[in-house]
Write an enzyme that holds these catalytic residues in place. Structure first.
Site, PDB file in Angstrom:
ATOM      1  N   ARG A 116       0.815  -1.203   0.000  1.00 47.85           N
ATOM      2  CA  ARG A 116       0.000   0.000   0.000  1.00 47.85           C
ATOM      3  C   ARG A 116       0.857   1.266   0.000  1.00 47.85           C
ATOM      4  O   ARG A 116       0.511   2.267  -0.574  1.00 47.85           O
ATOM      5  CB  ARG A 116      -0.907  -0.034   1.253  1.00 47.85           C
ATOM      6  CG  ARG A 116      -1.665   1.253   1.543  1.00 47.85           C
ATOM      7  CD  ARG A 116      -2.748   1.464   0.507  1.00 47.85           C
ATOM      8  NE  ARG A 116      -3.364   2.784   0.554  1.00 47.85           N
ATOM      9  CZ  ARG A 116      -2.820   3.922   0.137  1.00 47.85           C
ATOM     10  NH1 ARG A 116      -1.587   3.939  -0.296  1.00 47.85           N
ATOM     11  NH2 ARG A 116      -3.485   5.045   0.177  1.00 47.85           N
ATOM     12  N   TYR A 117       1.978   1.199   0.717  1.00 53.48           N
ATOM     13  CA  TYR A 117       2.851   2.357   0.895  1.00 53.48           C
ATOM     14  C   TYR A 117       4.119   2.151   0.067  1.00 53.48           C
ATOM     15  O   TYR A 117       4.484   1.020  -0.240  1.00 53.48           O
ATOM     16  CB  TYR A 117       3.221   2.512   2.376  1.00 53.48           C
ATOM     17  CG  TYR A 117       2.033   2.775   3.272  1.00 53.48           C
ATOM     18  CD1 TYR A 117       1.485   4.054   3.352  1.00 53.48           C
ATOM     19  CD2 TYR A 117       1.460   1.758   4.030  1.00 53.48           C
ATOM     20  CE1 TYR A 117       0.394   4.306   4.183  1.00 53.48           C
ATOM     21  CE2 TYR A 117       0.369   2.009   4.859  1.00 53.48           C
ATOM     22  CZ  TYR A 117      -0.154   3.282   4.931  1.00 53.48           C
ATOM     23  OH  TYR A 117      -1.227   3.531   5.745  1.00 53.48           O
ATOM     24  N   ARG A 120       7.211   0.027   2.152  1.00 55.66           N
ATOM     25  CA  ARG A 120       6.998  -1.076   3.088  1.00 55.66           C
ATOM     26  C   ARG A 120       5.799  -1.923   2.678  1.00 55.66           C
ATOM     27  O   ARG A 120       4.864  -1.416   2.063  1.00 55.66           O
ATOM     28  CB  ARG A 120       6.788  -0.554   4.516  1.00 55.66           C
ATOM     29  CG  ARG A 120       5.728   0.519   4.664  1.00 55.66           C
ATOM     30  CD  ARG A 120       6.111   1.453   5.822  1.00 55.66           C
ATOM     31  NE  ARG A 120       5.063   2.389   6.190  1.00 55.66           N
ATOM     32  CZ  ARG A 120       4.831   3.521   5.539  1.00 55.66           C
ATOM     33  NH1 ARG A 120       5.528   3.833   4.465  1.00 55.66           N
ATOM     34  NH2 ARG A 120       3.879   4.343   5.950  1.00 55.66           N
ATOM     35  N   CYS A 129      -4.506 -17.613  14.491  1.00 57.46           N
ATOM     36  CA  CYS A 129      -4.137 -16.814  15.665  1.00 57.46           C
ATOM     37  C   CYS A 129      -4.252 -17.685  16.912  1.00 57.46           C
ATOM     38  O   CYS A 129      -4.878 -18.739  16.878  1.00 57.46           O
ATOM     39  CB  CYS A 129      -5.086 -15.627  15.817  1.00 57.46           C
ATOM     40  SG  CYS A 129      -4.841 -14.351  14.575  1.00 57.46           S
ATOM     41  N   CYS A 133      -9.966 -12.089  17.904  1.00 58.38           N
ATOM     42  CA  CYS A 133     -10.592 -10.839  18.343  1.00 58.38           C
ATOM     43  C   CYS A 133     -11.895 -10.669  17.573  1.00 58.38           C
ATOM     44  O   CYS A 133     -11.917 -10.804  16.346  1.00 58.38           O
ATOM     45  CB  CYS A 133      -9.687  -9.646  18.046  1.00 58.38           C
ATOM     46  SG  CYS A 133      -7.987  -9.855  18.606  1.00 58.38           S
ATOM     47  N   CYS A 136     -11.982  -8.360  14.418  1.00 57.27           N
ATOM     48  CA  CYS A 136     -10.859  -8.577  13.496  1.00 57.27           C
ATOM     49  C   CYS A 136     -11.089  -7.874  12.165  1.00 57.27           C
ATOM     50  O   CYS A 136     -12.112  -8.053  11.511  1.00 57.27           O
ATOM     51  CB  CYS A 136     -10.656 -10.068  13.244  1.00 57.27           C
ATOM     52  SG  CYS A 136      -9.272 -10.390  12.118  1.00 57.27           S
ATOM     53  N   ARG A 138      -9.393  -8.482   9.535  1.00 53.23           N
ATOM     54  CA  ARG A 138      -9.178  -9.435   8.449  1.00 53.23           C
ATOM     55  C   ARG A 138     -10.020 -10.691   8.616  1.00 53.23           C
ATOM     56  O   ARG A 138      -9.622 -11.785   8.238  1.00 53.23           O
ATOM     57  CB  ARG A 138      -7.693  -9.775   8.342  1.00 53.23           C
ATOM     58  CG  ARG A 138      -7.030  -8.887   7.341  1.00 53.23           C
ATOM     59  CD  ARG A 138      -5.549  -9.111   7.156  1.00 53.23           C
ATOM     60  NE  ARG A 138      -4.957  -7.797   7.188  1.00 53.23           N
ATOM     61  CZ  ARG A 138      -4.087  -7.373   8.083  1.00 53.23           C
ATOM     62  NH1 ARG A 138      -3.634  -8.194   9.004  1.00 53.23           N
ATOM     63  NH2 ARG A 138      -3.659  -6.139   8.037  1.00 53.23           N
ATOM     64  N   ASP A 297     -12.505  -0.505  12.379  1.00 48.80           N
ATOM     65  CA  ASP A 297     -12.801  -0.577  10.942  1.00 48.80           C
ATOM     66  C   ASP A 297     -14.269  -0.925  10.674  1.00 48.80           C
ATOM     67  O   ASP A 297     -14.952  -1.496  11.519  1.00 48.80           O
ATOM     68  CB  ASP A 297     -11.900  -1.630  10.279  1.00 48.80           C
ATOM     69  CG  ASP A 297     -10.457  -1.154  10.176  1.00 48.80           C
ATOM     70  OD1 ASP A 297     -10.238   0.069  10.082  1.00 48.80           O
ATOM     71  OD2 ASP A 297      -9.554  -2.014  10.195  1.00 48.80           O
ATOM     72  N   ASP A 334      -8.062   4.069   9.634  1.00 50.21           N
ATOM     73  CA  ASP A 334      -7.560   3.373   8.439  1.00 50.21           C
ATOM     74  C   ASP A 334      -8.636   3.594   7.378  1.00 50.21           C
ATOM     75  O   ASP A 334      -9.766   3.135   7.520  1.00 50.21           O
ATOM     76  CB  ASP A 334      -7.311   1.893   8.732  1.00 50.21           C
ATOM     77  CG  ASP A 334      -6.104   1.365   7.960  1.00 50.21           C
ATOM     78  OD1 ASP A 334      -5.762   1.980   6.916  1.00 50.21           O
ATOM     79  OD2 ASP A 334      -5.525   0.355   8.383  1.00 50.21           O
ATOM     80  N   LYS A 341      -3.589   4.670   6.606  1.00 51.44           N
ATOM     81  CA  LYS A 341      -3.868   5.245   7.925  1.00 51.44           C
ATOM     82  C   LYS A 341      -3.840   6.770   7.885  1.00 51.44           C
ATOM     83  O   LYS A 341      -2.881   7.351   7.402  1.00 51.44           O
ATOM     84  CB  LYS A 341      -2.827   4.750   8.919  1.00 51.44           C
ATOM     85  CG  LYS A 341      -2.837   3.254   9.075  1.00 51.44           C
ATOM     86  CD  LYS A 341      -1.686   2.795   9.965  1.00 51.44           C
ATOM     87  CE  LYS A 341      -1.597   1.292  10.025  1.00 51.44           C
ATOM     88  NZ  LYS A 341      -1.107   0.701   8.762  1.00 51.44           N
TER      89      LYS A 341
HETATM   90  C1  LIG Z   1      -0.376  -0.352   8.732  1.00 55.11           C
HETATM   91  C2  LIG Z   1       0.179  -0.796   7.472  1.00 55.11           C
HETATM   92  C3  LIG Z   1       1.534  -0.675   7.202  1.00 55.11           C
HETATM   93  C4  LIG Z   1       2.520  -0.065   8.181  1.00 55.11           C
HETATM   94  O1  LIG Z   1       2.217   1.259   8.431  1.00 55.11           O
HETATM   95  P1  LIG Z   1       3.156   2.112   9.396  1.00 55.11           P
HETATM   96  O2  LIG Z   1       2.455   3.430   9.486  1.00 55.11           O
HETATM   97  O3  LIG Z   1       4.480   2.183   8.740  1.00 55.11           O
HETATM   98  O4  LIG Z   1       3.223   1.390  10.694  1.00 55.11           O
HETATM   99  C5  LIG Z   1       2.003  -1.110   5.989  1.00 55.11           C
HETATM  100  N1  LIG Z   1       1.171  -1.632   5.068  1.00 55.11           N
HETATM  101  C6  LIG Z   1      -0.150  -1.744   5.289  1.00 55.11           C
HETATM  102  C7  LIG Z   1      -1.018  -2.300   4.235  1.00 55.11           C
HETATM  103  C8  LIG Z   1      -0.698  -1.341   6.502  1.00 55.11           C
HETATM  104  O5  LIG Z   1      -2.007  -1.480   6.732  1.00 55.11           O
END
Ligand SMILES: *Cc1c(COP(=O)(O)O)cnc(C)c1O
Length: 446
Positions: A116-117, A120, A129, A133, A136, A138, A297, A334, A341
């Site tokens: 997504r980012y 990372r 798990c 929860c 959840c 997911r 969520d 989110d 986020k």
């Molecule tokens: C939360 C999340 C992350 C990590 O986000 P940070 O703000 O770096 O902790 C990375 N990818 C996805 C899809 C997420 O939901």
């Protein structure tokens, strides 16, 4: 470490279980509670809970005996109980409910990876798990034993990561990575460490909370080979902070793993400024830094847990300034639909004029900050970081607006809606009418 006088509990039914069994995580896993009969041995169920447990269409239920022991058997509204024992309220749909509210599937280049980012990725390594929860995020994939990721998918994930050098941070999640067979987890970490551009590995796990006995010396000595390794745990209420959790966190911290906490704002569990302040203060005492507080969520089964966003703002208002800065998490929503986020917080900037900013603190004290009249801006042309490490143009977002890379960000279809022919329009004379000045350019250099 300082004796914190934290409780260690074991429900009545487990009093006669020998310690070596109770403290064995395999015993905990194989004695999880999931039926009406199992629960009734530990605490009497309400009608609503029974109805939920007997329903077919429920997200999986499983609770470790350790975690069930944290529940006050006499309180149907116990905050630990409400997180893991279903009620009939779960079956009720609500406006805005979605199966994949964060549009994770859209962001999956290969099964189980969410990219997504820019730098990372989230890697879903298991669907299992230690306990489940009720809220959840997911629930659409987690808990289903037939949906476990295969070796073939794992190889695809590794291949994608190898081929994607902008990824410098891999976040293992699921499901819970710490329920994987130890050898499998070690193999996974070894493979990730074999990819040179992956700088940081993170694990998101609720195992220390659901089953602290899983955090053995053997596990921490395995994990510490893979530094820099970070971990986020998931605690929502001070009642989850037991002597056992403190010991597990101590082992992880002593192995050099920085610990953070991600909690979810839940109606009837922790939607209270004073519970939250107590939670974050208890967390930092066991060396866990509050990281995120999530708005719940829009996920199936979680409708009854939701609060207005204003509740989260009020909680941050009750933390910032009132307690240690490093104990204050970032409150995030989110974004439904896949925006990632989004931090939300009280407003501290009250007003501004040219070189004057009016700010308020947590006490309501209002002050003036005089900005410099002459500010010599950072000279990007002389900065190696600006030359070599700038964000890629296509991904600069709002920063790109500030840096003059583009003038506006437009919703989809904007140009189609607003283009009215406009042959005579002055903006049409010269499509380069708006040119970024560029940061640091002065009027006479233009
Ligand atoms: C939360 C999340 C992350 C990590 O986000 P940070 O703000 O770096 O902790 C990375 N990818 C996805 C899809 C997420 O939901």
């Amino acid at each position: 470490m300082k004796d914190l006088g934290l409780p260690s509990k074991r429900a009545m039914v487990y009093q006669d279980i020998p310690d070596e069994k109770w403290n064995d995580w395999r015993w905990q896993l194989s004695h999880r509670l999931n039926t009406v009969e199992d629960f009734e041995k530990v605490f009497p169920l309400t009608e609503s809970e029974k109805q939920a447990l007997l329903s077919d269409h429920l997200f999986r239920v499983d609770i470790t005996p350790y975690f069930a022991s944290l529940i006050n058997p006499e309180d149907p509204n116990d905050p630990v109980r409400r997180q893991v024992v279903p009620t009939a309220a779960e079956i009720v749909p609500f406006t805005g409910m979605m199966e994949d509210s964060l549009a994770e599937d859209m962001h999956s280049p290969v099964p189980g990876l969410v990219h997504r980012y820019p730098d990372r990725v989230l890697m879903l390594v298991t669907t299992q798990c230690a306990s489940y929860c009720r809220y959840c995020t997911r629930g659409r994939i987690v808990g289903d034993p037939s949906a476990t990721f295969s070796r073939e998918e794992f190889e695809q994930q590794i291949a994608y990561l190898k081929a994607t050098p902008q990824v410098r941070d891999v976040l293992l999640s699921g499901g819970d990575p710490l329920v994987l067979a130890p050898t499998l987890l070690e193999e996974l970490l070894t493979r990730l460490r074999g990819i040179p551009h992956i700088e940081v590995i993170r694990i998101g796990s609720r195992v220390p909370v659901f089953m602290p006995m899983r955090v053995t010396e053997e596990l921490t000595s395995m994990l510490r080979q893979f530094h820099p390794l970070w971990m986020n745990i998931h605690v929502n209420h001070p009642n989850e902070i037991s002597a056992e959790l403190a010991e597990a966190c101590d082992k992880l911290s002593d192995a050099g793993i920085p610990l953070g906490n991600q909690s979810v704002l839940l109606r009837g569990v922790n939607d209270c400024v004073n519970i939250q302040r107590s939670l974050v203060q208890s967390l930092v005492r066991i060396r866990v830094r509050p990281y995120y507080l999530y708005q719940c969520d829009l996920v199936e089964g979680a409708g009854h847990f939701r609060t207005p966003i204003a509740k989260g703002i009020e909680i941050i208002e009750g933390l910032r300034g009132h307690t240690s800065g490093f104990a204050v998490p970032t409150y995030v929503v989110d974004a439904p639909g896949g925006g990632g986020k989004i931090p939300v917080m009280p407003n501290y900037m009250i007003s501004a004029s040219d070189h004057k900013v009016i700010l308020r603190n947590y006490e309501g004290f209002i002050t003036t900050y005089e900005e410099p009249i002459q500010y010599e801006p950072h000279d990007a042309s002389q900065c190696n970081y600006c030359k070599e490490r700038a964000i890629e143009p296509g991904q600069s977002g709002v920063l790109g607006l500030l840096e003059g890379e583009h003038m506006a960000i437009k919703p989809e279809g904007f140009d189609r809606v607003h283009f009215r022919g406009g042959a005579q329009h002055r903006l049409r004379e010269n499509t380069n009418k708006w040119k970024p000045l560029g940061i640091g350019d002065t009027e006479d250099e233009k």
